[in-house]
Design an enzyme around this catalytic site. Structure first.
Site, mmCIF file in Angstrom:
data_model
loop_
_atom_site.group_PDB
_atom_site.id
_atom_site.type_symbol
_atom_site.label_atom_id
_atom_site.label_comp_id
_atom_site.label_asym_id
_atom_site.label_seq_id
_atom_site.Cartn_x
_atom_site.Cartn_y
_atom_site.Cartn_z
ATOM 1 N N SER A 51 4.781 12.432 7.442
ATOM 2 C CA SER A 51 5.153 12.613 8.846
ATOM 3 C C SER A 51 5.502 14.085 9.038
ATOM 4 C CB SER A 51 6.389 11.764 9.165
ATOM 5 O OG SER A 51 6.962 12.152 10.400
ATOM 6 N N TYR A 97 14.804 8.681 6.668
ATOM 7 C CA TYR A 97 13.376 8.824 6.962
ATOM 8 C C TYR A 97 12.893 10.218 6.570
ATOM 9 C CZ TYR A 97 9.000 8.389 9.622
ATOM 10 O OH TYR A 97 7.678 8.334 9.997
HETATM 11 N N1 LIG Z 1 4.105 6.343 14.913
HETATM 12 C C1 LIG Z 1 4.387 7.607 14.664
HETATM 13 O O1 LIG Z 1 4.638 8.417 15.583
HETATM 14 C C2 LIG Z 1 4.376 8.122 13.244
HETATM 15 C C3 LIG Z 1 4.521 9.497 13.048
HETATM 16 C C4 LIG Z 1 4.498 9.994 11.769
HETATM 17 C C5 LIG Z 1 4.306 9.163 10.697
HETATM 18 N N2 LIG Z 1 4.172 7.825 10.901
HETATM 19 C C6 LIG Z 1 3.974 6.985 9.713
HETATM 20 O O2 LIG Z 1 2.797 6.232 9.869
HETATM 21 C C7 LIG Z 1 2.888 5.016 9.127
HETATM 22 C C8 LIG Z 1 2.554 3.857 10.041
HETATM 23 O O3 LIG Z 1 3.572 3.784 11.029
HETATM 24 P P1 LIG Z 1 3.386 3.135 12.465
HETATM 25 O O4 LIG Z 1 3.850 4.105 13.457
HETATM 26 O O5 LIG Z 1 2.032 2.526 12.601
HETATM 27 O O6 LIG Z 1 4.524 2.036 12.343
HETATM 28 P P2 LIG Z 1 4.503 0.474 12.542
HETATM 29 O O7 LIG Z 1 3.750 0.128 13.765
HETATM 30 O O8 LIG Z 1 5.926 0.051 12.424
HETATM 31 O O9 LIG Z 1 3.679 -0.019 11.286
HETATM 32 C C9 LIG Z 1 4.231 -0.035 10.015
HETATM 33 C C10 LIG Z 1 3.328 -0.868 9.141
HETATM 34 O O10 LIG Z 1 3.899 -0.923 7.836
HETATM 35 C C11 LIG Z 1 3.910 -2.263 7.402
HETATM 36 N N3 LIG Z 1 5.053 -2.450 6.529
HETATM 37 C C12 LIG Z 1 6.352 -2.163 6.781
HETATM 38 N N4 LIG Z 1 7.116 -2.520 5.735
HETATM 39 C C13 LIG Z 1 6.277 -3.044 4.810
HETATM 40 C C14 LIG Z 1 6.460 -3.610 3.534
HETATM 41 N N5 LIG Z 1 7.685 -3.726 2.972
HETATM 42 N N6 LIG Z 1 5.373 -4.044 2.857
HETATM 43 C C15 LIG Z 1 4.155 -3.963 3.414
HETATM 44 N N7 LIG Z 1 3.914 -3.440 4.615
HETATM 45 C C16 LIG Z 1 4.970 -3.001 5.311
HETATM 46 C C17 LIG Z 1 4.013 -3.094 8.669
HETATM 47 O O11 LIG Z 1 3.442 -4.394 8.514
HETATM 48 P P3 LIG Z 1 4.332 -5.708 8.257
HETATM 49 O O12 LIG Z 1 5.557 -5.577 9.087
HETATM 50 O O13 LIG Z 1 3.435 -6.840 8.658
HETATM 51 O O14 LIG Z 1 4.608 -5.705 6.786
HETATM 52 C C18 LIG Z 1 3.150 -2.289 9.628
HETATM 53 O O15 LIG Z 1 1.800 -2.632 9.499
HETATM 54 C C19 LIG Z 1 4.324 4.982 8.582
HETATM 55 O O16 LIG Z 1 4.331 5.429 7.241
HETATM 56 C C20 LIG Z 1 5.065 5.970 9.470
HETATM 57 O O17 LIG Z 1 6.200 6.501 8.846
HETATM 58 C C21 LIG Z 1 4.199 7.279 12.146
#
Ligand SMILES: NC(=O)c1ccc[n+]([C@@H]2O[C@H](COP(=O)([O-])OP(=O)(O)OC[C@H]3O[C@@H](n4cnc5c(N)ncnc54)[C@H](OP(=O)(O)O)[C@@H]3O)[C@@H](O)[C@H]2O)c1
Length: 230
Positions: A119, A134
């Site tokens: 991130s 985080y």
């Molecule tokens: N959205 C942003 O602005 C942003 C910015 C920078 C980085 N990121 C990074 O991008 C990645 C995806 O984030 P997102 O924004 O798409 O968030 P999200 O919508 O909350 O998705 C997170 C995903 O991780 C899975 N997950 C969470 N805990 C888990 C576990 N213990 N085992 C297996 N799967 C797990 C969830 O699926 P289940 O709940 O079904 O397990 C879900 O598919 C993350 O690493 C986040 O830190 C996001």
């Protein structure tokens, strides 16, 4: 990300805890498998990699995308909350990368690319939104990416990180919205003047996974509309 890798020709194994959503996604793709996996659980991680190998006979890439975020001021952040974020965002990617690298080394001809989704919060503070666990986990993931790239280059395994800016998702629900709504400090602080769209990550991900990035390793590719320029 699964859709982007699939459109580029990959067979994809999608993994998370809510398996019904994964099955729907896998059903949309020409060659995909859904695996229920809690990345914090040793046996689940082993089963995930074994399933990929059993099903497709090879492992060209690993994308460590699962992540959690639990904002709050550090002065009130419980150690357990801090530790949970490290467990999912840093320890699990390390453990999965080690399992994947072992399999990749044993499979001649595999593409051997690992992508860790960090991130921009691994590169700066989350101010004005406090989030120590985080930030520590995502900064740690960038360091881990460099170190694994350094150690595994001799096995021709490339390890890179993606550092997204602000994208609407379940994680950012309440901060930004799918219709582009966001606080001014985000949109005003982003030179391109908007939030990320899911497809903004496609090119960067496919690049890092593919032979187009054959001499790129240990790199963190920022995809943030310019937010970190300011
Ligand atoms: N959205 C942003 O602005 C942003 C910015 C920078 C980085 N990121 C990074 O991008 C990645 C995806 O984030 P997102 O924004 O798409 O968030 P999200 O919508 O909350 O998705 C997170 C995903 O991780 C899975 N997950 C969470 N805990 C888990 C576990 N213990 N085992 C297996 N799967 C797990 C969830 O699926 P289940 O709940 O079904 O397990 C879900 O598919 C993350 O690493 C986040 O830190 C996001």
């Amino acid at each position: 990300m699964a859709r982007a890798a699939s459109a580029a020709g990959a067979s994809v194994v999608v993994a998370a805890r809510r398996v019904e959503r994964l099955r729907d996604l896998a059903g949309e793709l020409p060659s995909a498998t859904a695996v229920r996996c809690d990345v914090a659980v040793d046996e689940d991680r082993v089963r995930l990699i074994e399933t990929a190998l059993d099903r497709y006979g090879r492992l060209d890439g690993l994308v460590n995308n699962a992540g959690v975020s639990e904002p709050g001021p550090a002065s009130r952040e419980a150690v357990e909350t801090f530790r949970r974020q490290l467990e999912i965002n840093l320890v699990a990617p390390f453990a999965l990368a080690a399992l994947a690298a072992r399999a990749m080394r044993e499979l001649p001809g595999s593409a051997r690319s690992i992508v860790n989704v960090s991130s921009i919060m691994g590169l700066r503070s989350t101010a004005p939104m406090p989030e120590a666990g985080y930030v520590a986990s995502k900064a740690g993931l960038i360091g881990l990416t460099r170190e694994l790239a350094s150690q595994w280059g001799r096995h021709r395994i490339r390890v890179n990180a993606l550092a997204p800016g602000f994208f609407p998702s379940e994680m950012t629900d309440g901060l930004v919205s799918a219709d582009g709504g966001a606080p001014h400090w985000i949109t005003g602080g982003t030179p391109l003047g908007r939030l990320g769209r899911p497809e903004d990550l496609d090119g960067a991900l496919v690049f890092l996974l593919s032979a187009a990035a054959s001499f790129v390793t240990g790199h963190t590719l920022v995809v943030d509309g310019g937010f970190t320029t300011r």
